[in-house]
Design an enzyme around this catalytic site. Structure first.
Site, mmCIF file in Angstrom:
data_model
loop_
_atom_site.group_PDB
_atom_site.id
_atom_site.type_symbol
_atom_site.label_atom_id
_atom_site.label_comp_id
_atom_site.label_asym_id
_atom_site.label_seq_id
_atom_site.Cartn_x
_atom_site.Cartn_y
_atom_site.Cartn_z
ATOM 1 C CG ASP A 290 -0.284 -0.213 2.531
ATOM 2 O OD1 ASP A 290 0.754 -0.903 2.579
ATOM 3 O OD2 ASP A 290 -0.775 0.320 3.540
ATOM 4 C CD GLU B 192 3.085 -1.237 7.768
ATOM 5 O OE1 GLU B 192 3.252 -1.352 9.006
ATOM 6 O OE2 GLU B 192 3.180 -0.146 7.196
ATOM 7 C CD GLU B 193 2.329 3.235 5.749
ATOM 8 O OE1 GLU B 193 2.197 3.621 6.922
ATOM 9 O OE2 GLU B 193 3.409 3.245 5.145
#
Ligand code: ZN
Ligand code: ZN
Length: 434
Positions: free
Chosen positions: A105, A171-172
């Site tokens: 991402d 992941e963020e």
């Protein structure tokens, strides 16, 4: 009976020389395969960089990844945790399973670099149209792992065990109201069909120069937890505060008092910790004392007992400080925090020689604790994990002045890419063969 002219000592020497020659032959083959994929990895990286996608929206990226993995003839699974992709490579001999993880991402950041493949993409974030940029280097992680998959597939006959490739979304952090990332990948069974004995991951890292690798044994990156405090008072005219209960004053005292948690109530000789308030909202007009103040913030810790202790102490402090002002307050830790990213000490010790021998790596350095967080931590809670940072700042630049990860000027010196491919490939090969 004498069957050979070879004395035992000479024989041993001969076998050693032979296996040494075989190993260096093998190494030469790995190197040749890596050189073969490098231009493709650079091209994928630039393509992904130019077409970044926000968390849980990595549709194009996931398609590119899945098509490549299918072309390699791997067992591919798509649509895990929204857009996640996994692939399994079965080696030619029995052995352990190792997992290699990349995240796909990008961030709601408008790119300001002048690279020819800079992003002009936009997306929707919290209802607003925003620029989208791979400002954290996940374009590098994804393309590198695609390349590693190709190299290891070419070596499959000589590989013992198997390799699980994980391409993970978000992941963020997923958008508000959605689940996502490593935690959801695990919930959807990413480790179930092929349970790995170890998991490796890396991050493109601006505080290090190209050729430098950074890691730690044990805790590497912090646990991150978002919290919310609601202070309730009673509304009154700003000129007659005694007729109400002022939640703004109580909130101000809470903000100040919270600084005493880390400085007075945490054993800082064991691990550091951070408590930060990021937003305060209360009131609308100069002469109205509102009835409510809301605050949000983040907690960073490196030890699970310390993490729990800070939650408990914060709750007491928030509730009692409000009470002392005649107000009430609630303290809530949001779901979805990241645990500590923990590098298994035995695995780290075992793999250090591998990192040190990777061509292009000038220095493997134990770095200070990182107060940022990584959801790789969820995988490393399930099986022994090792996470490391790969320097991406040009060698002639002072990393202290380089735009950091998440900056709109974040820049990756592409000479870091061949190093990252070699690191991941060699970690997998050495782990499976040792
Ligand atoms: Zn990031
Ligand atoms: Zn990142």
């Amino acid at each position: 009976m004498k069957t050979s002219t070879c004395t035992p000592a000479l024989c041993a020497l001969f076998v050693l020389a032979w296996s040494h020659a075989a190993a260096s032959d093998d190494q030469a083959r790995v190197e040749e395969l890596i050189r073969g994929v490098e231009p493709k990895v650079i091209a994928w990286r630039r393509d992904i960089h130019e077409h970044p996608e926000l968390s849980n929206r990595e549709v194009r990226t996931a398609k590119l990844v899945a098509e490549h993995l299918k072309k390699l003839g791997l067992q591919v699974r798509t649509g895990i945790a929204h857009t996640g992709v996994t692939a399994f490579l079965q080696g030619g001999r029995p052995g352990p399973v190792v997992a290699l993880r990349a995240d796909m991402d990008a961030l709601p950041v408008t790119e300001k670099t002048d690279v020819p493949f800079r992003s002009r993409a936009t997306g929707t974030y919290r209802g607003e149209t925003v620029g989208v940029m791979h400002a954290c280097g996940h374009d590098v992680h994804t393309s590198v792992l695609m390349g590693v998959a190709e190299v290891l597939t070419s070596m499959r006959e000589s590989l013992p065990g198997g390799v699980l490739f994980i391409f993970q979304p978000a992941e963020e952090g997923p958008p508000d109201g959605e689940e996502g990332g490593a935690e959801l990948m695990l919930k959807e069974g990413v480790f179930e069909t092929h349970t790995p004995q170890a998991v490796f991951g890396l991050h493109a890292w601006s505080p290090l120069r190209v050729g430098e690798i950074g890691l730690r044994r044990g805790p590497l990156m912090a646990a991150s937890d978002a919290f919310r405090i609601e202070v309730l008072g009673r509304q009154s005219h700003g000129s007659r505060p005694w007729q109400g209960v002022d939640p703004i004053l109580a909130a101000a005292q809470i903000v100040t008092a919270l600084q005493g948690i880390v400085s007075r109530q945490v054993d800082l000789t064991a691990y550091p910790a951070v408590v930060s308030i990021g937003a305060i909202k209360g009131g609308i007009r100069h002469n109205i004392i509102p009835d409510r103040v809301e605050m949000i913030g983040t907690i960073r810790t490196f030890d699970s007992a310390q993490r729990e202790r800070i939650f408990t102490r914060m709750r007491v402090l928030v509730e009692q400080t409000a009470k002392a002002n005649g107000a009430t307050a609630t303290f809530t830790v949001d779901e979805g925090g990241n645990p500590v990213t923990y590098n298994d000490p035995a695995l780290t010790d075992r793999m250090l020689p591998t990192l040190e021998k990777v061509p292009g790596v000038r220095e493997v350095r134990f770095i200070p604790l990182v107060t940022g967080a990584e959801d790789f931590s969820f995988y490393a809670q399930k099986v022994p994990g090792m996470y490391l940072f790969v320097g991406v700042t040009p060698p002639d630049q002072d990393p202290a002045n380089a735009p950091g990860n998440h900056s709109d000027y974040f820049y990756v010196d592409e000479r870091a890419i061949p190093i990252a491919i070699r690191v991941m490939t060699q970690l997998a090969v050495d782990f499976l063969r040792q």
